[in-house]
Design a protein around this motif. Sequence first.
Motif, PDB file in Angstrom:
ATOM      1  N   ASP A  61       0.831  -1.207   0.000  1.00 18.16           N
ATOM      2  CA  ASP A  61       0.000   0.000   0.000  1.00 18.16           C
ATOM      3  C   ASP A  61       0.862   1.252   0.000  1.00 18.16           C
ATOM      4  O   ASP A  61       0.441   2.306  -0.478  1.00 18.16           O
ATOM      5  CB  ASP A  61      -0.902   0.032   1.240  1.00 18.16           C
ATOM      6  CG  ASP A  61      -1.948  -1.055   1.230  1.00 18.16           C
ATOM      7  OD1 ASP A  61      -2.502  -1.333   0.147  1.00 18.16           O
ATOM      8  OD2 ASP A  61      -2.226  -1.629   2.301  1.00 18.16           O
ATOM      9  N   VAL A  62       2.074   1.136   0.552  1.00 19.94           N
ATOM     10  CA  VAL A  62       3.007   2.256   0.593  1.00 19.94           C
ATOM     11  C   VAL A  62       4.420   1.686   0.668  1.00 19.94           C
ATOM     12  O   VAL A  62       4.636   0.614   1.239  1.00 19.94           O
ATOM     13  CB  VAL A  62       2.724   3.187   1.804  1.00 19.94           C
ATOM     14  CG1 VAL A  62       2.947   2.453   3.128  1.00 19.94           C
ATOM     15  CG2 VAL A  62       3.556   4.466   1.750  1.00 19.94           C
ATOM     16  N   VAL A  63       5.370   2.395   0.075  1.00 20.24           N
ATOM     17  CA  VAL A  63       6.782   2.014   0.103  1.00 20.24           C
ATOM     18  C   VAL A  63       7.518   3.020   0.968  1.00 20.24           C
ATOM     19  O   VAL A  63       7.472   4.225   0.711  1.00 20.24           O
ATOM     20  CB  VAL A  63       7.385   1.992  -1.321  1.00 20.24           C
ATOM     21  CG1 VAL A  63       8.873   1.698  -1.260  1.00 20.24           C
ATOM     22  CG2 VAL A  63       6.664   0.964  -2.185  1.00 20.24           C
ATOM     23  N   LEU A  64       8.194   2.535   2.015  1.00 19.26           N
ATOM     24  CA  LEU A  64       8.896   3.401   2.963  1.00 19.26           C
ATOM     25  C   LEU A  64      10.396   3.287   2.748  1.00 19.26           C
ATOM     26  O   LEU A  64      10.943   2.182   2.656  1.00 19.26           O
ATOM     27  CB  LEU A  64       8.536   3.004   4.393  1.00 19.26           C
ATOM     28  CG  LEU A  64       9.201   3.790   5.528  1.00 19.26           C
ATOM     29  CD1 LEU A  64       8.818   5.269   5.476  1.00 19.26           C
ATOM     30  CD2 LEU A  64       8.831   3.180   6.881  1.00 19.26           C
ATOM     31  N   VAL A  65      11.072   4.437   2.708  1.00 14.15           N
ATOM     32  CA  VAL A  65      12.511   4.451   2.439  1.00 14.15           C
ATOM     33  C   VAL A  65      13.142   5.649   3.136  1.00 14.15           C
ATOM     34  O   VAL A  65      12.485   6.670   3.374  1.00 14.15           O
ATOM     35  CB  VAL A  65      12.755   4.499   0.904  1.00 14.15           C
ATOM     36  CG1 VAL A  65      12.215   5.785   0.299  1.00 14.15           C
ATOM     37  CG2 VAL A  65      14.210   4.302   0.554  1.00 14.15           C
ATOM     38  N   GLY A  66      14.409   5.519   3.482  1.00 15.01           N
ATOM     39  CA  GLY A  66      15.137   6.614   4.111  1.00 15.01           C
ATOM     40  C   GLY A  66      15.611   7.638   3.094  1.00 15.01           C
ATOM     41  O   GLY A  66      15.810   7.326   1.917  1.00 15.01           O
ATOM     42  N   ALA A  67      15.818   8.865   3.565  1.00 18.62           N
ATOM     43  CA  ALA A  67      16.200   9.956   2.667  1.00 18.62           C
ATOM     44  C   ALA A  67      17.556   9.705   2.008  1.00 18.62           C
ATOM     45  O   ALA A  67      17.770  10.070   0.848  1.00 18.62           O
ATOM     46  CB  ALA A  67      16.220  11.275   3.431  1.00 18.62           C
ATOM     47  N   GLY A  77       9.161   7.903  -8.629  1.00 19.36           N
ATOM     48  CA  GLY A  77       7.967   7.242  -8.126  1.00 19.36           C
ATOM     49  C   GLY A  77       7.842   5.809  -8.592  1.00 19.36           C
ATOM     50  O   GLY A  77       8.535   5.361  -9.512  1.00 19.36           O
ATOM     51  N   VAL A  78       6.947   5.069  -7.951  1.00 16.48           N
ATOM     52  CA  VAL A  78       6.713   3.668  -8.294  1.00 16.48           C
ATOM     53  C   VAL A  78       6.054   3.561  -9.667  1.00 16.48           C
ATOM     54  O   VAL A  78       5.093   4.268  -9.970  1.00 16.48           O
ATOM     55  CB  VAL A  78       5.812   3.003  -7.230  1.00 16.48           C
ATOM     56  CG1 VAL A  78       5.416   1.598  -7.656  1.00 16.48           C
ATOM     57  CG2 VAL A  78       6.528   2.974  -5.883  1.00 16.48           C
ATOM     58  N   GLN A  79       6.596   2.677 -10.492  1.00 19.08           N
ATOM     59  CA  GLN A  79       6.039   2.420 -11.816  1.00 19.08           C
ATOM     60  C   GLN A  79       5.638   0.943 -11.889  1.00 19.08           C
ATOM     61  O   GLN A  79       6.483   0.064 -11.727  1.00 19.08           O
ATOM     62  CB  GLN A  79       7.073   2.731 -12.904  1.00 19.08           C
ATOM     63  CG  GLN A  79       7.614   4.154 -12.878  1.00 19.08           C
ATOM     64  CD  GLN A  79       6.554   5.181 -13.219  1.00 19.08           C
ATOM     65  OE1 GLN A  79       5.694   4.936 -14.071  1.00 19.08           O
ATOM     66  NE2 GLN A  79       6.617   6.338 -12.573  1.00 19.08           N
ATOM     67  N   PRO A  97       1.161   2.487  -5.393  1.00 19.00           N
ATOM     68  CA  PRO A  97       1.432   2.924  -4.020  1.00 19.00           C
ATOM     69  C   PRO A  97       2.324   4.160  -4.003  1.00 19.00           C
ATOM     70  O   PRO A  97       3.183   4.326  -4.880  1.00 19.00           O
ATOM     71  CB  PRO A  97       2.155   1.724  -3.417  1.00 19.00           C
ATOM     72  CG  PRO A  97       2.875   1.114  -4.573  1.00 19.00           C
ATOM     73  CD  PRO A  97       1.958   1.300  -5.757  1.00 19.00           C
ATOM     74  N   PRO A  98       2.144   5.039  -3.020  1.00 13.47           N
ATOM     75  CA  PRO A  98       3.042   6.179  -2.907  1.00 13.47           C
ATOM     76  C   PRO A  98       4.375   5.786  -2.289  1.00 13.47           C
ATOM     77  O   PRO A  98       4.473   4.769  -1.587  1.00 13.47           O
ATOM     78  CB  PRO A  98       2.279   7.127  -1.975  1.00 13.47           C
ATOM     79  CG  PRO A  98       1.477   6.204  -1.115  1.00 13.47           C
ATOM     80  CD  PRO A  98       1.088   5.051  -1.998  1.00 13.47           C
ATOM     81  N   PRO A 122       4.087  11.807  -3.433  1.00  5.65           N
ATOM     82  CA  PRO A 122       4.936  11.201  -2.404  1.00  5.65           C
ATOM     83  C   PRO A 122       4.582  11.728  -1.019  1.00  5.65           C
ATOM     84  O   PRO A 122       3.882  12.732  -0.869  1.00  5.65           O
ATOM     85  CB  PRO A 122       6.341  11.639  -2.818  1.00  5.65           C
ATOM     86  CG  PRO A 122       6.134  12.936  -3.526  1.00  5.65           C
ATOM     87  CD  PRO A 122       4.816  12.800  -4.241  1.00  5.65           C
ATOM     88  N   ILE A 123       5.079  11.037  -0.015  1.00  2.00           N
ATOM     89  CA  ILE A 123       4.849  11.397   1.380  1.00  2.00           C
ATOM     90  C   ILE A 123       6.197  11.672   2.028  1.00  2.00           C
ATOM     91  O   ILE A 123       7.123  10.861   1.918  1.00  2.00           O
ATOM     92  CB  ILE A 123       4.127  10.267   2.131  1.00  2.00           C
ATOM     93  CG1 ILE A 123       2.789   9.933   1.461  1.00  2.00           C
ATOM     94  CG2 ILE A 123       3.906  10.633   3.594  1.00  2.00           C
ATOM     95  CD1 ILE A 123       2.140   8.661   1.989  1.00  2.00           C
ATOM     96  N   VAL A 124       6.311  12.806   2.694  1.00  2.00           N
ATOM     97  CA  VAL A 124       7.520  13.152   3.436  1.00  2.00           C
ATOM     98  C   VAL A 124       7.193  13.076   4.918  1.00  2.00           C
ATOM     99  O   VAL A 124       6.296  13.767   5.398  1.00  2.00           O
ATOM    100  CB  VAL A 124       8.032  14.560   3.069  1.00  2.00           C
ATOM    101  CG1 VAL A 124       9.261  14.911   3.914  1.00  2.00           C
ATOM    102  CG2 VAL A 124       8.365  14.638   1.584  1.00  2.00           C
TER     103      VAL A 124
END
Length: 235
Positions: A61-67, A77-79, A97-98, A122-124
Amino acid sequence: MAPTPLTRSEILGTECSPSQPEIRAVCVSSLNGSATLEGTSGSLGNANDTRVLSTLRAWADVVLVGAGTVRAENYGGVQLNPEQRQHRRAQGQAETPPLAVITGAAEMDTTSRFFRHNTTPPIVITGADNAHTSAEFAAAGAELLLLEDLSIDHAITALRERGYHRISIEGGPSVYGHVLAQGLIDYLHLSLAPVITPMDQPLFSYPAASTRLQLDAVHHDEEDYLFTRYRLPRT
């Protein structure tokens, strides 16, 4: 010739309902545990490693990653392909997913691919003391989540409160180390490249704590890559 593609079921194993909270981490390393080759993790992978990453993105549902990983890998973004998007629609998920980035300093280039090359805003995720960046990130089309106590744990809680049940974590080393040490993930998808490399940085760089995992599946391809799936045991 490209290696025989891994299937979704080989990669994911048993899938729970999309409404059930689940966290998976996906990563690749050299045989001696380096997270990168010449500065990027992508340089370690092959076509099947890319397929593992894409399949986890299609699942999430969402991909989380560090800066730091966003900058080093020049994230966009996700393709997803049409088949993946159709499968998501059939399960009641959003088509794409964002990407969510967690950042302490909130110092990100809003002209980068992370902000400009995506189909889902995207989400920050950052600390409440960075509230002054709200206008800048909003102008770049991003959603800003401000946390009073910034941590991976609280970022995951905030995402779940927004209905993101399936979370795929893509690094970097400090993020991987934290979620493993804290027992936050359900599955670890680890691809092993058949190379010994200079140690750019270790795959896991959080405090030295022992974490016992159980092997759930292992596959290999014609290019001698290993694709493992480990499960964190629950008491």
